[in-house]
Scaffold this active site. Structure first.
Site, PDB file in Angstrom:
ATOM      1  N   GLU A   1       0.876  -1.178   0.000  1.00 31.00           N
ATOM      2  CA  GLU A   1       0.000   0.000   0.000  1.00 31.00           C
ATOM      3  C   GLU A   1       0.904   1.216   0.000  1.00 31.00           C
ATOM      4  O   GLU A   1       1.715   1.379   0.899  1.00 31.00           O
ATOM      5  CB  GLU A   1      -0.835   0.059   1.287  1.00 31.00           C
TER       6      GLU A   1
ATOM      7  N   ASP B   1      -4.638   8.582  11.057  1.00 31.85           N
ATOM      8  CA  ASP B   1      -3.268   8.218  11.405  1.00 31.85           C
ATOM      9  C   ASP B   1      -2.867   8.706  12.787  1.00 31.85           C
ATOM     10  O   ASP B   1      -3.255   9.789  13.217  1.00 31.85           O
ATOM     11  CB  ASP B   1      -2.299   8.785  10.360  1.00 31.85           C
TER      12      ASP B   1
END
Lengths: 384, 240
Positions: free
Chosen positions: B32, B43
């Site tokens: 990815e 995140d």
């Protein structure tokens, strides 16, 4: 399309939050039909927050500028701004959903204080996220939140302002979604937040409309400042069906180049930030840019999706005023009327001053969304 | 389905390419590639900071596409990013470019399954990876049986990248339920850092993706990164 205003809005959030958004939507729909709950909230707004707020006719200002200026006095509410309308409503929803903790972002600190206040009142655990730059320039509000029993987390990432506070709050929510309600302070975020906040803030507009009619008129023009846009949607919703010109005033900062202002609706492109598709200030690579405004509450690169829709539909005129004009407006209102407006709300006053030639003889209603106590050090620093 | 997350062209273009070659060499299945975004709400602090650094160093979607266009990889390549990075481009043109360079699909951290139609309407027709989470309701897991291609990304924790993996019973039950429903592999992401996590992931699901730890080890250098790959390959050879 559900969750959209025209083509704007939606739910652009991590998958983990989707069930919480559904739960919130269900609770909100139930709440709106629950007459007992509605009465209780109404009682709180009256006996605790201080509703209804008056409408003040500004005689001296009107004489000087030739505009009949009326103020909707949200600055007189408990905690000093319109934010309490929404925090009382959402705190009620939090209890309704059986959650015991709320988190919130704050820019100027007004929403943080209002959230800390209702959390104290209703016995909710409360964490407030605030960017470092804002925490420094709105120090008094940080102390107020702490005194009210809230935990204040200072965010040191990115531009260290409202945008980054929202990022941190969203991360907290993804992690603690089972126990926590994210009490968003403006008409931003993923659906149903823009609708919930607009619903709770629309009390401003419906109340103002009724009061105007009692005096015997409907305003020609209604003006409000726009950051995320909650006080503006709040007052606009009362007049959308009327033959009334609606004006939203954004933060022009100190110039028209990217980074010098927070005029999302004037200069933004379509994009996604914090859960919705709306106008947004970003660069050629898709990165959201740092914005600037003298007022921490308008210092935001996005804008609520309903505003994007009202702009596209041509129902609301959006414009901007610069920092210097805003400071002038603060002084004018203070000296002429004995009212010190918040820097945010002074954007709306500033527009009326600038357009006074065009508005001559017109009845103009401004949403005075907050008082200026919190801004004293900034105002004094800049005026000296 | 074992893979890694890397930030494109980060910490620099050569290390990035070196890391891709190593992942290929050790026989892993996919990668990815993160396109950094200024406001990465899914995140944790580590990757958020790296996204900011990457942006400061001039990493862009176009630059990453250029790098990938020069490589012939046997790995399956997914792009991972946020909605605004895609929406800020001419989506039709971007879609064509992604197909030209053989991108397998996109993973959009702030695009939940129910919003896929929005990017489709804008002109994206490369596969968009579906998510499942510990919060998913069973009817939502049922709907995932319609997924025909790629894999389902099971976000193993309520939280953000870089947290520790600690699957509760309810989550394991949902994972198991999902595996019984879908035609495509279920890959565990978020919190997979070390051998033990990878073992758990391979026991409960069909694969894993190592994210934060991969970026951290590559920052230390290609040797450290290769060490991570070796550890994971070795343990798998011994146990599976």
């Amino acid at each position: 399309m559900k969750g959209f205003y025209g083509e704007f809005g939606g739910q652009f959030v991590p998958e983990t939050l989707i069930p919480a958004l559904d739960e919130l939507e269900e609770a909100f729909e139930r709440f709106k039909k629950d007459l007992v709950a509605l009465r209780e909230l109404d009682e709180l707004l009256r006996t605790y927050a201080g509703r209804p707020t008056p409408i003040t006719y500004c005689r001296n200002f009107s004489e000087k500028y030739g505009v009949k200026l009326y103020l909707k006095r949200e600055d007189l509410l408990h905690t000093g701004a319109h934010k309490i309308n929404n925090t009382l409503g959402q705190a009620y929803l939090t209890k309704y959903m059986g959650k015991k903790r709320v988190i919130a972002e704050t820019g100027a600190g007004q929403h943080g204080v209002a959230t800390a206040t209702v959390s104290a009142l209703m016995g909710l655990e409360c964490t407030i996220y605030m960017g470092l730059v804002d925490a420094q320039r709105q120090r008094m509000n940080v102390e107020r939140m702490k005194l009210l029993g809230a935990e204040v987390v200072v965010v040191e990432e990115g531009s260290q302002t409202l945008k980054d506070a929202i990022n941190s709050a969203l991360r907290d929510w993804v992690t603690n979604v089972k126990t926590t309600h994210y009490l968003i302070g403006s008409v931003v975020g993923p659906y149903p937040f823009p609708e919930i906040v607009a619903y709770f803030q629309s009390v401003i507009g419906f109340e103002a409309r009724k009061q105007c009619l009692e005096i015997g008129f409907l305003p020609d023009v209604v003006v409000a400042c726009v950051g995320g846009g909650s006080n503006a949607i709040g007052i606009f919703r009362g007049f959308l069906e009327d033959d009334v010109v609606l004006v939203g005033v954004e933060a022009g900062g100190f110039g028209d180049r990217l980074g010098e202002h927070a005029s999302t609706l004037s200069f933004g492109k379509l994009g996604v930030l914090h859960g919705n598709y709306s106008y947004l200030l970003y660069d050629d690579n898709g990165q959201v840019v740092d914005v600037h405004s003298i007022s921490a509450g308008l210092d935001y690169p996005g804008v609520g999706p309903e505003h994007a829709y009202l702009k596209e539909a041509g129902r609301v005129i959006y414009t901007r005023v610069y920092d210097d004009e805003v400071l002038f407006a603060v002084r004018e209102l203070a000296r002429l009327e004995g009212i010190i407006p918040a820097l945010e709300s002074a954007h709306a006053i500033s527009y009326v001053i600038r357009e006074s030639e065009n508005l001559r003889g017109k009845r103009v209603l401004v949403n005075l969304s907050g008082r200026g106590d919190k801004d004293l050090s900034i105002i004094l620093g800049r005026l000296s | 389905m074992r893979g890694f997350y890397l930030i494109g062209n980060y910490p620099d273009k050569d290390s990035f390419i070196g890391a891709l070659r190593l992942i290929e060499k050790y026989g892993f299945d996919f990668v990815e590639i993160g396109i950094p975004f200024s406001d990465p709400v899914a995140d944790g602090p580590f990757l958020a900071k790296r996204a900011q650094l990457a942006i400061e160093r001039g990493v862009t979607l176009e630059g990453i596409i250029k790098t990938l266009g020069t490589l012939k990889l046997s790995l399956r390549v997914y792009l991972m990013t946020y909605a605004n990075i895609i929406l800020s481009r001419n989506v039709f043109n971007l879609n064509r470019t992604l197909k030209d360079i053989g991108i397998e699909g996109v993973i959009v951290a702030d695009l939940p399954n129910r919003m896929h139609w929005f990017l489709r309407k804008m002109g994206l027709d490369v596969p968009i990876v579906h998510f499942a989470t510990p919060e998913s309701r069973f009817w939502e897991l049922d709907e995932l049986k319609r997924v025909e291609r790629g894999f389902i990304y099971f976000i193993s924790i309520r939280g953000i990248t870089g947290s520790s993996m600690n699957l509760d019973e309810e989550t394991k039950e949902k994972l198991n339920y999902l595996k019984g429903k879908t035609k495509v592999p279920v890959v565990l992401g978020f919190g997979v850092k070390k051998l033990d996590d990878a073992k758990v992931a391979l026991a409960l699901a069909d694969g894993y993706v190592v994210g934060t730890e991969a970026v951290r080890r590559l920052e230390e250098g290609l040797d450290s990164f290769e060490g991570l790959l070796k550890e994971l390959v070795d343990i798998e050879n011994k146990n599976y």
